[in-house]
Design an enzyme around this catalytic site. Sequence first.
Site, mmCIF file in Angstrom:
data_model
loop_
_atom_site.group_PDB
_atom_site.id
_atom_site.type_symbol
_atom_site.label_atom_id
_atom_site.label_comp_id
_atom_site.label_asym_id
_atom_site.label_seq_id
_atom_site.Cartn_x
_atom_site.Cartn_y
_atom_site.Cartn_z
ATOM 1 N N ASP A 1 -4.248 3.279 5.434
ATOM 2 C CA ASP A 1 -4.810 4.569 5.056
ATOM 3 C C ASP A 1 -6.318 4.585 5.181
ATOM 4 O OD1 ASP A 1 -4.022 7.088 4.276
ATOM 5 O OD2 ASP A 1 -2.635 6.221 2.802
ATOM 6 N N ASP B 1 0.267 -4.137 0.332
ATOM 7 C CA ASP B 1 0.223 -2.893 1.058
ATOM 8 C C ASP B 1 -0.038 -1.799 0.023
ATOM 9 O OD1 ASP B 1 0.748 -0.988 3.039
ATOM 10 O OD2 ASP B 1 2.773 -0.752 2.260
ATOM 11 N N ARG C 1 -7.275 11.602 -5.816
ATOM 12 C CA ARG C 1 -7.572 11.847 -4.416
ATOM 13 C C ARG C 1 -8.218 13.207 -4.325
ATOM 14 N NH1 ARG C 1 -3.407 9.502 -0.378
ATOM 15 N NH2 ARG C 1 -3.625 11.070 1.217
#
Lengths: 1220, 330
Positions: free
Chosen positions: A753, A427, A670
């Site tokens: 996501d 994950d 990001r």
Amino acid sequence: MARPGRRRDKLRWSKLYTFSCVRPAVLLDTENPPSLQGPGFSRVVYCNQPRVHRKKPFRYPSNYISTTKYNIITFLPKALFEQFRRVANIYFLLAAILSLTPVAPFSAVSMIAPLCFVVGLSMAKEALEDWRRFVQDMKVNSRKVSIHKGGGKFAYKPWQTIRVGDIVKVEKDQFFPADLLLMSSSYDDGICYVETMNLDGETNLKVKRCLEATLPLDDNTAFQDFSAIIRCEDPNPNLYSFVGNFEYDQQVFALDPSQILLRDSKLRNTSYVFGVAIFTGHDSKVMQNATSSPSKRSRIEKKMDQIIYILFTLLVLISLISSIGFAVKTKYGMPEWWYLQPLRTTNLFDPSQPALSGIFHLVTALILYGYLLPISLYVSIELVKVLQAMFINQDIQMYDEETGKPAQARTSNLNEELGQVDTILSDKTGTLTCNQMDFLKCSIAGVSYGIGSSEVEIAAAKQMASEISGAHERVSSSQNPWENNAFRTSEIELESGITCKIDKVRKSAVKGFIFEDNRLMEGNWSKEASADVILLFFRILALCHTAIPEANEETGSFNYESESPDEGAFLVAAREFGFEFCKRTQSSVFVRERHSSSHPIEREFKVLNILEFNSKRKRMSVIVRDESDQILLLCKGADSIIFDKLSKNGRIYEEETCKHLCEYGEAGLRTLALAYRKLEESEYSAWNTEFLKVKTTIGPERDALLENMADLMERDLILVGATAVEDKLQKGVAQCIDKLAQAGLKIWVLTGDKMETAINIGFACSLLRQGMKQICISTTTADPLAQDAKKVAKENISLQITNASQMIKLEKDPHAAFALIIDGKTLSYALEEDMRYAFLNLAVDCASVICCRVSPKQKAMVTRLVKEGTGKTTLAIGDGANDVGMIQEADIGVGISGVEGMQAVMASDFSIAQFRFLERLLVVHGHWCYKRIAQMICYFFYKNIAFGLTLFYFEAYTGFSGQSVYDDWYMLLFNVILTSLPVISLGVFEQDVSSEVCLQFPALYQQGPKNLFFDWYRILGWMANGIYSSLAIFFLSINIFYNQAFRAGGQTADMAAVGTTMFTCIIWAVNIQIALTMSHFTWIQHLFVWGSVATWYLFLLGYGITSPLYSRNAYKILIEALAPAPIYWVSTFLVTAACNMPYLAHISYQRSVNPLDHHVIQEIKYYGKDVEDRHMWTRERSKARQETKIGFSARVDAKIRQLKGKLQKKYSSMGVLQSA
Amino acid sequence: MDSPSPARRHSKKPKYSKFTQQELPACKPILSPGWVITTFAFIGLIFIPVGLASLFASQKVVEIVDRYDVACVPEHLQDDKLAYIQNSTEDKTCTRKLKVPRLMRSPIFIYYELENFYQNHRRYVKSRSDKQLRGKEGEGDTESCSPEAKTSNGSVIVPCGLIAWSMFNDTYGFSINSKVLDVNKKDIAWNSDKYHKFGSDVYPKNFQSGPLIGLSEQEDLIVWMRTAALPTFRKLYGKIEVDLEPNEEIMVTIHNNYNTYSFGGKKRLVLSTTSWIGGKNDFLGMAYLTFGGLSLLIAATFILIHLIRPRSLGDPSYLSWNKNPVGYSN
């Protein structure tokens, strides 16, 4: 009650939000409520009247949960049943029962005692494990929550006391104790924020909103006389649906999922909520979702079953031979054996009915040769595994100081499976990342700011620095010094660029902000060339969000409660830059601006609209009116989306920004692009009237219309810049992935996501790197109206998969690496029957695989596909409830226990506090446990074959009568006492190489997935060794003690003397054998191995002095008969040596001619060569991973290769020059 | 709310000990060629002398074996030996002459040897009562003795069971030149048997005819009761406590009572001296020599391997990634 949160209660978020929670509560026609009758809709909840729910028919389960397997009453029958589900145990039970009949070759006690011991021990272990589960449950059950106890008073009571209908008050950051209907919250309009990470792994907060009718119930006292009735669906596992009616005040309201607060989700950003318990305990949706974790068995254990079947076949075979031999002997021999009184026999020895006697004898033989099946195998393995698990639990290096949690092996029967893992499915959020964002860099007006480097860069740089010396040598040895200089200079450039950054310790004074650049800090930005753009950039950061500020008394600044951690990071950044967002009212946002070092000025911005973020839009905008009445649309969003929406004159910085975005992406950051647009008053008001109209429409097309409206506004933007936020990886994740990759493990990331984030994280943990070929499989948005849209999409995907596979096949460069990135929607097609294997084959060829936007179910499906498709061991690791499916599906499930939710941990087989501990768990513990268990099982079979077959040979000499040469007690103790401890010590303490070496050479791990220690070659080899030993023991002993006197006193050997000598030989042989098998002797092994031999003599001595009624022919056998006879000792020596010589020769030969990796490393360590020759050691370490394609070591290697390539070119051009 | 208090947090931290961290000091022996060669050579060098010693001891033992079961049946009854043995009126006495091959030093052990007699048969082995043998009070304990527990009229048999019932009853008398050789039939059983297993107050009852002496005195019975491991076995009969000179002729008078004819068994009389390894059996010596030789051979092989294909210990070129640069293999 003092409520600090009341100040901001005036906010009515519902007015501002565009997309969510605007749906008006529908007042139903009282006359005609929707049909909630019939099956599936029987639940009636009398709110605030828990008394009604004490009696039938409204008596629902309490909020007590139990995940235990047994209780006091069911334990005995259930646990016994579990024990006797094992074939071997059934066999031993039957043998024990039959031992009470005259058929038995042994006394009953020698069959029953070991069985009781073995079964009792296993059951004790079960009981202990169940007790642990019980304690865990009790911890959850006794959490406290505020419950209405009547008269408007609330009191804290344990969770388990909640009944359906109770009014519960949940405070900020608490978990909901049951499925609740939201009545009201600390916000005036009855909304609350819920974090559902535990349920679905999504990190952004969800907004829930209560019915208008219950809004006034926002005070403790309001519940004094409150009563209402809820009629709703029965408990079901569907998390996203809820159907029900709420009858209150003679009115009926429809309920939908947006009013339901699910157990195990968490209240965020809201001071408190009131709710009515609808589903409690096991009725709650999350518990309904919990499937009982499937019992998993390791590969080795499954194979062990096959060995048991082989042995069982052998057992039946020799029993048949024996009983046929017996029947023949009985028929033809027995009548002549007058000393047996053949005429006065029972059925067991009746020469006139040889067939019947033979059948009886078959039973006898089956019991007699039961020693081929190790009765203590299961219990020894279980014991060993429990101890191994204890070592895992106790490992101080897997203890997390921050959360205070050690690693935990929750089920101990998969330890060895940890050593055979081939694919890790991980994950992302909470597992690889901490879900904490740090503002690190930004690009404004085409200039990149921020000199800090991301963790990825730092880690890579460190690796590079240490690596370069090694690489250096490799290069310099093969090339001339002149050219080497060139390499050196380029390398120094490379090195200095990064290493200087490493030296600076990263400051993290402000959480969420690690930005460093004097050009922007302390108001210096106003001196920059494009100060106005920078100003705008900061304003966007400070304004474009949905967060709420909360004054922090201690520091005097503000904390921000935001829906996503990125937003929080932006606000913190804005604050640090001098744009402190300090207050939000219904219509305005106040920002305290501080230009240069002047005093801060508080500016008000009127917020006209918020077009909030959702995963489809991938952007959010606010429309604000500033103090000069200028209307601005401020927008932030994914770069791809924003770049599409730029106006012609808004693209001035596009090129530079793009370049920066690329760099940031490579650094694992990001990114978001920021843009704005100036609006004319008229333009806005025209749009707004239209927008309000759309907003109030009801109907299915409303969302689409709203989106269109938003699109109308969000266009012709002007690019300001971009932000780079570090999605903070958990500590050590990158290094851990690097090591795991070196260990030959494949790592798949499955995340809910979005794709961009997933790719960023891929870069951050070096699963992706520049120069890696990314294969993105996605669905083209074909015409959704087309009838065969699905078919078209599938064909398209199929084509993409084929092309990609082709591309990989045609790739010539051995260092080329591919990465597969696929999203959830595409995955749903790819996982369909006809395509899954093509997909899997492609995925297996890729070095890393990233699946994004996958649902929990898809995670489980992918896991199953990998597990079944490749037939290799899979390990799933995750932290949230959304990972439960995958954790249960995988061969091994690992839960991250650092976070607060427990679902993943509860479903897991192992729990660790941090992802980085996975390295130690697999590479050290897994490796050890695999080898230990494999060797242990092999040895077990060896020793039982060596022992069991001697019984058979002897029986052949007794006219197949089923007589054993050993005393019953010898046999009883053989498995349980005399040979059990050494093999347990092998299983618990054996280490082929130390843990440091395991970590230094992750490649050693491959011995597990390749199954080098438990393949049929090895197993059969051990069996052959056992057969040889049995032959050697028996025939040597029998011939040495043939018929002559065995001591100077003239006495001849009777059965007891021969049997005891033979048994002594066995004890010596198997113990020397295990000593040869071990490569690691602590005092414990010494004690157990040599102690076992000593125990045998002590036992013999002790047994010999008990009354001859018990010891019978073994009375004083050692002191009187055997010990004084030299032949006893001499034959023991001979037989022991003879038994172990072939094995010793075999392993010596293997080692000298064909050594395994761990042999060589053992030798290097033993002779201290690694200390002498450090270069060799590091060189080997780097060579061991040359096949690795992912991880930052691979990244560094790739970089070095690239440099070398450049050099080569340079060299050749130089060569040309020189020759010219 | 349920976040653990610092104290509890602390308690969860595993305590460091070398044991729990699996860091106990350990010796990790390496099976280096040196060790292997030394071990095998050592085994070989130990085994061969031991083997030679055993062989020598075995060779020193003088053994006279005489099969008499056929010879002791009169010529005319050779076709039906069973009838002969079962006929109680026939005279069972038989005389055998044995020649002493070498000097036999006393004590010379007298054995009878039976072949093809399944004293190790399960039915046979079980059929005894230790309790009964041990003392008077256990006289009635005959459960395990079937089928030879009680007489047909229901009175107990002492000693009961098939073993005792089928006791060997041939007797031997020895003389040299008509001078009777004394046979000492004492001290042929284990002392532990005599003093602890067989009671002196237990007298045979309903048993074969014989004098009424306590079981612990009946050493021949005690010897017989120790069942042999193999169908061919010797049991001690007595001892001759004088030296026998070479080439002396011993006259043996045998009362050939015991029926081995029905099952084709053989009976032998054995006179044997002993050495430290017991009686005459070359097997132990041969086995030692064989395995010693093999061991030396293996040692030599390893020396050869080491000479032809030496592998220096810890040579990294043998690591899998060096042997096979593309892909791992063992």
